[in-house]
Design a protein around this motif. Structure first.
Motif, PDB file in Angstrom:
ATOM      1  N   GLU A  63       0.947 -13.591  -4.578  1.00  0.00           N
ATOM      2  CA  GLU A  63       2.160 -14.318  -4.242  1.00  0.00           C
ATOM      3  C   GLU A  63       3.407 -13.440  -4.362  1.00  0.00           C
ATOM      4  OE1 GLU A  63      -0.276 -15.450  -6.121  1.00  0.00           O
ATOM      5  OE2 GLU A  63      -1.029 -16.993  -4.763  1.00  0.00           O
ATOM      6  N   ASN A  64       3.313 -12.344  -5.107  1.00  0.00           N
ATOM      7  CA  ASN A  64       4.462 -11.439  -5.239  1.00  0.00           C
ATOM      8  C   ASN A  64       4.713 -10.649  -3.961  1.00  0.00           C
ATOM      9  OD1 ASN A  64       3.213 -11.002  -8.472  1.00  0.00           O
ATOM     10  ND2 ASN A  64       5.167 -11.978  -8.054  1.00  0.00           N
ATOM     11  N   PHE A  65       3.742 -10.595  -3.076  1.00  0.00           N
ATOM     12  CA  PHE A  65       3.859  -9.795  -1.856  1.00  0.00           C
ATOM     13  C   PHE A  65       4.238 -10.710  -0.690  1.00  0.00           C
ATOM     14  CE2 PHE A  65       1.372  -7.204  -4.665  1.00  0.00           C
ATOM     15  CZ  PHE A  65       1.757  -5.907  -4.367  1.00  0.00           C
ATOM     16  N   THR A  66       5.497 -11.135  -0.697  1.00  0.00           N
ATOM     17  CA  THR A  66       5.981 -12.010   0.365  1.00  0.00           C
ATOM     18  C   THR A  66       5.953 -11.270   1.699  1.00  0.00           C
ATOM     19  OG1 THR A  66       7.470 -13.080  -1.211  1.00  0.00           O
ATOM     20  CG2 THR A  66       7.932 -13.415   1.134  1.00  0.00           C
ATOM     21  N   GLY A  67       5.432 -11.944   2.709  1.00  0.00           N
ATOM     22  CA  GLY A  67       5.365 -11.334   4.032  1.00  0.00           C
ATOM     23  C   GLY A  67       4.085 -10.567   4.287  1.00  0.00           C
ATOM     24  N   TYR A  68       3.237 -10.436   3.280  1.00  0.00           N
ATOM     25  CA  TYR A  68       1.951  -9.765   3.455  1.00  0.00           C
ATOM     26  C   TYR A  68       0.871 -10.785   3.834  1.00  0.00           C
ATOM     27  CZ  TYR A  68       3.707  -5.397   1.447  1.00  0.00           C
ATOM     28  OH  TYR A  68       4.399  -4.239   1.223  1.00  0.00           O
ATOM     29  N   ASP A  69      -0.191 -10.296   4.436  1.00  0.00           N
ATOM     30  CA  ASP A  69      -1.328 -11.133   4.791  1.00  0.00           C
ATOM     31  C   ASP A  69      -2.112 -11.452   3.509  1.00  0.00           C
ATOM     32  OD1 ASP A  69      -4.056 -11.871   5.498  1.00  0.00           O
ATOM     33  OD2 ASP A  69      -3.545 -11.284   7.543  1.00  0.00           O
ATOM     34  N   PHE A  95       5.729   4.258  -6.648  1.00  0.00           N
ATOM     35  CA  PHE A  95       6.413   3.888  -5.415  1.00  0.00           C
ATOM     36  C   PHE A  95       5.443   4.091  -4.254  1.00  0.00           C
ATOM     37  CE2 PHE A  95      10.471   5.454  -7.619  1.00  0.00           C
ATOM     38  CZ  PHE A  95      10.709   4.196  -8.157  1.00  0.00           C
ATOM     39  N   GLY A  96       5.447   3.183  -3.327  1.00  0.00           N
ATOM     40  CA  GLY A  96       4.560   3.288  -2.182  1.00  0.00           C
ATOM     41  C   GLY A  96       4.450   1.933  -1.514  1.00  0.00           C
ATOM     42  N   ASP A  97       3.605   1.842  -0.523  1.00  0.00           N
ATOM     43  CA  ASP A  97       3.418   0.595   0.195  1.00  0.00           C
ATOM     44  C   ASP A  97       1.960   0.492   0.612  1.00  0.00           C
ATOM     45  OD1 ASP A  97       3.799  -1.768   1.516  1.00  0.00           O
ATOM     46  OD2 ASP A  97       5.511  -1.088   2.680  1.00  0.00           O
ATOM     47  N   LEU A  98       1.507  -0.748   0.801  1.00  0.00           N
ATOM     48  CA  LEU A  98       0.138  -0.959   1.236  1.00  0.00           C
ATOM     49  C   LEU A  98      -0.054  -0.605   2.707  1.00  0.00           C
ATOM     50  CD1 LEU A  98      -0.593  -4.370  -0.540  1.00  0.00           C
ATOM     51  CD2 LEU A  98      -1.262  -2.083  -1.291  1.00  0.00           C
ATOM     52  N   THR A  99       1.027  -0.521   3.441  1.00  0.00           N
ATOM     53  CA  THR A  99       0.974  -0.121   4.852  1.00  0.00           C
ATOM     54  C   THR A  99       1.535   1.286   4.987  1.00  0.00           C
ATOM     55  OG1 THR A  99       3.142  -1.116   5.275  1.00  0.00           O
ATOM     56  CG2 THR A  99       1.210  -2.489   5.655  1.00  0.00           C
ATOM     57  N   GLY A 100       1.075   2.025   5.962  1.00  0.00           N
ATOM     58  CA  GLY A 100       1.523   3.397   6.158  1.00  0.00           C
ATOM     59  C   GLY A 100       2.479   3.532   7.327  1.00  0.00           C
ATOM     60  N   GLU A 101       2.789   4.773   7.673  1.00  0.00           N
ATOM     61  CA  GLU A 101       3.647   5.083   8.801  1.00  0.00           C
ATOM     62  C   GLU A 101       2.862   5.941   9.785  1.00  0.00           C
ATOM     63  OE1 GLU A 101       7.128   7.020   7.425  1.00  0.00           O
ATOM     64  OE2 GLU A 101       7.748   5.374   6.106  1.00  0.00           O
TER      65      GLU A 101
END
Length: 287
Positions: A63-69, A95-101
């Motif tokens: 629930e902390n990841f608003t906007g994630y699937d 620091f980082g993200d579950l999605t990449g670039e």
């Protein structure tokens, strides 16, 4: 020109105060780039796994990841092996993200800060329901990378010398840009000799710093205390470069050359902390 030098001096003093006040949080930090070749089509999440329980008792929930699937987050968590936890998903100091670039044909995932584990695994979950976890990997360089070919599930870790070469290229690039601009502002740009001196001095000092850090980390590991060994090395570089520029730069008084060496090092130290990560990302994306 005198007014410009006064402004630069005041700015450098302010930067010094800022650096000292934030010293504990502004030092060199771990960075790990995960490159995914032949990445899954569609949405996928990628995280690092570290051994043991999460950093804090109250780890992050989906629930902390608003906007994630949310379904994909649950699939990622369900694939975590026993005895491991997810660094981003479980709220480590990272620091980082579950999605990449996407850069070219490769997806780039960058993780940084003190939560980047020395021993780690890569976990990936796709919206098609596929999950994959790599074998156990070791990070032997403070700023390193690993390549995952998702199609073949092959994992490639570059040799240590290459990692240090990329690290040297990153720091050298940021230093040359920042200190080169100051070389122009101080009026030393008109003589080709000064540019040669500038280049050689930085090659020697940054090369020496790379050797020093490699030696330190090989002896003591990639701990935060080992990273602090870079600060006395930077102090030596400040003294050496100030003296070298005072003796070797031509066309201006030695006092101005010494002032350039002193201020250029301070500016590159402070601004380099902000620039090093984007420069690192760029260099990793093209190599």
């Amino acid at each position: 020109m005198k007014r410009t030098l006064r402004i630069l001096t005041l700015a450098a003093l302010a930067a010094c105060l800022l650096t000292v006040s934030a010293l504990a949080d502004s030092g060199p930090k771990p960075m790990l780039t995960v490159k995914v070749a032949n990445a899954p089509e569609g949405l996928y999440y990628l995280d690092l796994l570290a051994e043991g329980p999460p950093y804090g008792e109250d780890y992050r929930t989906e629930e902390n990841f608003t906007g994630y699937d949310q379904d994909l987050l649950q699939a990622l968590r369900a694939a975590i092996p026993e005895g491991w936890h997810a660094c981003i998903l479980d709220g480590d100091l990272i620091f980082g993200d579950l999605t990449g670039e996407l850069q070219g044909d490769t997806m780039i995932h960058t993780f940084s800060y003190f939560g980047v584990p020395d021993t780690y695994r890569v976990i990936l979950a796709t919206e098609d329901g596929d999950t994959w976890v790599s074998g156990v990997l070791e990070r032997t360089v403070l700023q390193s990378s690993v390549t995952v070919d998702y199609e073949t599930k092959a994992v490639t870790v570059p040799p240590v010398w290459r990692a240090y070469a990329v690290q040297l290229l990153t720091t050298l690039t940021t230093t040359l840009v920042i200190e080169g601009l100051l070389l122009v502002l101080f009026g030393f740009w008109k003589q080709k000799r000064n540019w040669l001196v500038f280049l050689l001095v930085n090659l020697v000092t940054q090369g020496g710093l790379a050797i020093w850090t490699a030696h330190t980390f090989s002896l003591h590991g990639l701990t935060g205390w080992s990273a602090l060994a870079i600060f006395p090395a930077e102090l030596v570089i400040l003294i050496v470069e100030t003296a070298a520029y005072a003796l070797l730069l031509a066309g201006q008084p030695r006092s101005r050359a010494a002032a350039y060496g002193f201020l250029a090092n301070l500016f590159s130290a402070v601004l380099g902390m902000l620039a090093i990560e984007p420069v690192w990302r760029f260099i990793q994306s093209i190599l």
